[in-house]
Scaffold this active site. Structure first.
Site, PDB file in Angstrom:
ATOM      1  N   GLY A   1     -40.450   2.462  -1.314  1.00 43.18           N
ATOM      2  CA  GLY A   1     -39.214   2.074  -2.009  1.00 43.18           C
ATOM      3  C   GLY A   1     -38.096   3.063  -1.741  1.00 43.18           C
ATOM      4  O   GLY A   1     -38.294   4.120  -1.152  1.00 43.18           O
TER       5      GLY A   1
ATOM      6  N   ASP B   1     -36.893  14.746  -4.409  1.00 45.00           N
ATOM      7  CA  ASP B   1     -35.769  15.098  -5.287  1.00 45.00           C
ATOM      8  C   ASP B   1     -34.629  14.087  -5.253  1.00 45.00           C
ATOM      9  O   ASP B   1     -33.606  14.276  -5.915  1.00 45.00           O
ATOM     10  CB  ASP B   1     -35.253  16.506  -4.934  1.00 45.00           C
ATOM     11  CG  ASP B   1     -34.789  16.585  -3.478  1.00 45.00           C
ATOM     12  OD1 ASP B   1     -34.766  15.543  -2.792  1.00 45.00           O
ATOM     13  OD2 ASP B   1     -34.464  17.697  -3.025  1.00 45.00           O
TER      14      ASP B   1
ATOM     15  N   ARG C   1     -36.872  -4.537   4.794  1.00 45.32           N
ATOM     16  CA  ARG C   1     -37.721  -3.934   5.833  1.00 45.32           C
ATOM     17  C   ARG C   1     -38.990  -4.756   6.010  1.00 45.32           C
ATOM     18  O   ARG C   1     -39.353  -5.525   5.107  1.00 45.32           O
ATOM     19  CB  ARG C   1     -38.097  -2.506   5.373  1.00 45.32           C
ATOM     20  CG  ARG C   1     -36.872  -1.622   5.205  1.00 45.32           C
ATOM     21  CD  ARG C   1     -36.943  -0.807   3.913  1.00 45.32           C
ATOM     22  NE  ARG C   1     -35.632  -0.219   3.606  1.00 45.32           N
ATOM     23  CZ  ARG C   1     -35.164   0.885   4.183  1.00 45.32           C
ATOM     24  NH1 ARG C   1     -35.885   1.543   5.039  1.00 45.32           N
ATOM     25  NH2 ARG C   1     -33.956   1.327   3.878  1.00 45.32           N
TER      26      ARG C   1
ATOM     27  N   ASP D   1     -41.805   0.628   7.192  1.00 47.90           N
ATOM     28  CA  ASP D   1     -40.731   0.695   6.190  1.00 47.90           C
ATOM     29  C   ASP D   1     -39.400   1.082   6.827  1.00 47.90           C
ATOM     30  O   ASP D   1     -38.356   1.008   6.176  1.00 47.90           O
ATOM     31  CB  ASP D   1     -41.088   1.681   5.059  1.00 47.90           C
ATOM     32  CG  ASP D   1     -41.553   3.025   5.596  1.00 47.90           C
ATOM     33  OD1 ASP D   1     -42.575   3.063   6.291  1.00 47.90           O
ATOM     34  OD2 ASP D   1     -40.871   4.035   5.330  1.00 47.90           O
ATOM     35  N   ASN D   2     -39.432   1.493   8.092  1.00 50.57           N
ATOM     36  CA  ASN D   2     -38.189   1.800   8.804  1.00 50.57           C
ATOM     37  C   ASN D   2     -37.853   0.725   9.832  1.00 50.57           C
ATOM     38  O   ASN D   2     -37.061   0.966  10.744  1.00 50.57           O
ATOM     39  CB  ASN D   2     -38.292   3.159   9.493  1.00 50.57           C
ATOM     40  CG  ASN D   2     -38.333   4.304   8.497  1.00 50.57           C
ATOM     41  OD1 ASN D   2     -37.903   4.148   7.353  1.00 50.57           O
ATOM     42  ND2 ASN D   2     -38.840   5.439   8.916  1.00 50.57           N
TER      43      ASN D   2
ATOM     44  N   ASP E   1     -32.534   3.777   9.198  1.00 46.53           N
ATOM     45  CA  ASP E   1     -33.207   5.000   8.725  1.00 46.53           C
ATOM     46  C   ASP E   1     -33.359   6.050   9.824  1.00 46.53           C
ATOM     47  O   ASP E   1     -34.462   6.355  10.287  1.00 46.53           O
ATOM     48  CB  ASP E   1     -34.586   4.668   8.118  1.00 46.53           C
ATOM     49  CG  ASP E   1     -34.455   4.173   6.689  1.00 46.53           C
ATOM     50  OD1 ASP E   1     -33.342   3.798   6.289  1.00 46.53           O
ATOM     51  OD2 ASP E   1     -35.471   4.160   5.983  1.00 46.53           O
TER      52      ASP E   1
END
Ligand code: AMP
Ligand code: MG
Length: 476
Positions: A89, A119, A177, A246-247, A256
């Site tokens: 995600g 982060d 994606r 996912d990319n 990405d």
């Protein structure tokens, strides 16, 4: 239009609630504008003057939330280096709304439900890289996501060392994606899977809407545009570096950007990602990895598009890829159409460039000026004989083609400038000292890579020896 006059919509939020999560973004400390993209602003119908306002910085820093904006993060899964991760995600990208067909996303705007211990931040160096490469790819006519703006800050972000945080505003016609489909398929959430497929057809493949067997057609479309994208990367000498599912964009876009590279000296097996020890995502593997990724997508779509129908489509991938690859390479060599013998001429050129340690971009640009005198070309290689032999064959192939037309076609197919990693590093080093002039310079050549730019001639030369074919970390 002024920023507060924009009409923002949030079409992704029409999907079932498990497809996304609402986010309260977290601004950076002491933000400032580094660069704004006037061309992208024009597409979004944002007035150019707005880009220099305080509100623009506040908008990118999520201090100003547009009244129509409902910030959210998208949920997806993905195969990372061949292993399935059931939930990834948007861990640091916050979607802030859609203008026309373009979805805006702030990368580095804080934690989301999908941050997995991260982060939620992006550092200045990786933000500069993504900002500039998006523009470069667009100008090279390679499908890509775009960037509207880049802000820096005094916010400290901890990586291997303490760095400055930044945010880019990314813009794309799709953020879906391959891994988005994998998430719902893996969980057996078929209602969401179908809703997503219908959403993607509406968003990116409207021409198959309402057609019989539309999910099979959807897979076919993605197979073809992915093959074309790979052919564009391979012919441009572009190594993405992290081709996890996912990319992989469902809309066939380059997406990405991390430790990517344009090749310096041509090398089939170059791998720009330092963490990719086995070279899974090495330059020469990209077309076959894309096929591997398409197979994962095919499996994820199988509740909607039966494998009896999609497997024969996937089997066509190699031929579709090759056809596109030869098409783009023939354009680069100034050959009008592909005839018998051209694929061998292309393959042998690449082997020759590798053998002689020749800078890929420099060679093709020099060849674009070629009229029979070989001196400039021969100078690009370590020694001469293999290039002489190849040029004899090339001479025979182009003998019947009008020289002026061939040269002008080649000059518009072979950029004089690509953004090599050593150039981006110069921009980053200066930016970390508060000097954004190199970012500005690289942006201007990224925007017009086929033009001469005499003031930047040094960047059109072969990469300095010390910086050739280096490998970068995943956090790049
Ligand atoms: P990437 O390698 O940037 O494509 O990221 C892979 C996954 O890790 C995605 O789900 C990202 O959202 C997530 N991710 C990467 N970096 C961070 C970060 N600093 N904080 C939170 N999530 C992150
Ligand atoms: Mg990613």
């Amino acid at each position: 239009m002024k920023l507060n006059e924009l009409t923002l919509t949030n079409p992704y939020l029409t999907l079932p609630p498990k497809c996304y999560d609402r986010v309260s973004p977290a601004p950076l400390d002491a933000p400032y504008l580094i660069h704004a993209n006037k061309e992208v602003a024009k597409v979004l119908e944002i007035d150019e003057e707005e880009l220099q306002t305080d509100t623009f910085v506040k908008w990118l820093n999520t201090e100003y939330i547009h009244p129509h904006s409902e910030p959210f993060a998208m949920c997806y899964a993905g195969h990372q280096f061949g292993y399935f991760v059931p939930r990834l995600g948007d861990g640091r990208a916050v979607n802030i709304g859609t203008i026309g067909k373009y979805h805006l996303q702030l990368k580095g705007a804080g934690k989301t439900k999908y941050s997995r211990g991260g982060d939620g931040r992006a550092v200045l160096r990786s933000s500069i890289r993504e900002y500039l490469i998006s523009e470069a790819m667009q100008a090279l006519r390679i499908p890509t996501t775009l960037c509207l703006g880049l802000i820096g800050s005094e916010h400290r972000v901890r990586r291997e060392q303490s760095e400055k945080g930044a945010i880019i505003c990314r813009v794309s016609s799709s953020w879906v994606r391959f891994g988005t489909f994998e998430y719902y398929a893996h969980k057996g959430m078929f209602k969401e899977l179908q809703a997503l497929a219908d959403y993607v057809i509406d968003e990116s493949f409207a021409h198959i809407n309402g057609k019989h067997d539309r999910y099979t057609l959807l897979f076919n479309e993605v197979m073809v545009i992915t093959a074309r994208l790979m052919a564009q990367w391979m012919s441009a000498g572009f190594n993405h570096g992290v081709m996890n599912t996912d990319n992989m964009s469902i809309a066939g876009l380059s997406i990405d950007y991390g430790p990517f590279a344009f090749l310096d000296d041509f090398s089939h097996h170059h791998s720009c990602n330092h963490s990719d020890e086995e070279g899974r995502y090495a330059f020469e593997n990209q077309p076959s990895i894309a096929k591997w990724n398409l197979k994962s997508l095919m499996m994820a779509l199988s509740p909607l598009a039966p494998l009896e129908k999609t497997e024969p489509l996937l089997a066509l991938y190699d031929r579709v890829y090759m056809r596109y690859f030869h098409y783009y390479m023939c354009k680069k060599l100034g050959l009008e159409g592909t005839i018998e013998g051209d694929p061998e001429l292309i393959d042998d050129m690449l082997d020759m460039l590798e053998q002689l340690h020749v800078d890929y971009t420099l060679f093709l640009r020099t060849l674009s000026h070629y009229e029979g005198n070989r001196d400039a070309l021969l100078k690009t290689g370590l020694y001469h004989e293999p290039m002489q032999i190849w040029l004899d064959r090339y001479d025979a192939r182009i003998a019947a083609l009008p020289t002026a037309r061939r040269k002008s076609q080649m000059l518009s197919a072979n950029p004089k400038y690509v953004l090599k990693n050593y150039m981006l590093q110069e921009a980053i080093d200066a930016a970390e000292q508060g000097d954004f002039s190199v970012v500005n310079d690289l942006f201007s050549i990224a925007q017009n890579p086929f033009e001469e730019h005499p003031e930047f001639e040094r960047w059109a030369q072969a990469t300095p020896q010390a910086f050739k074919n280096q490998r970068l970390s995943c956090s790049s």
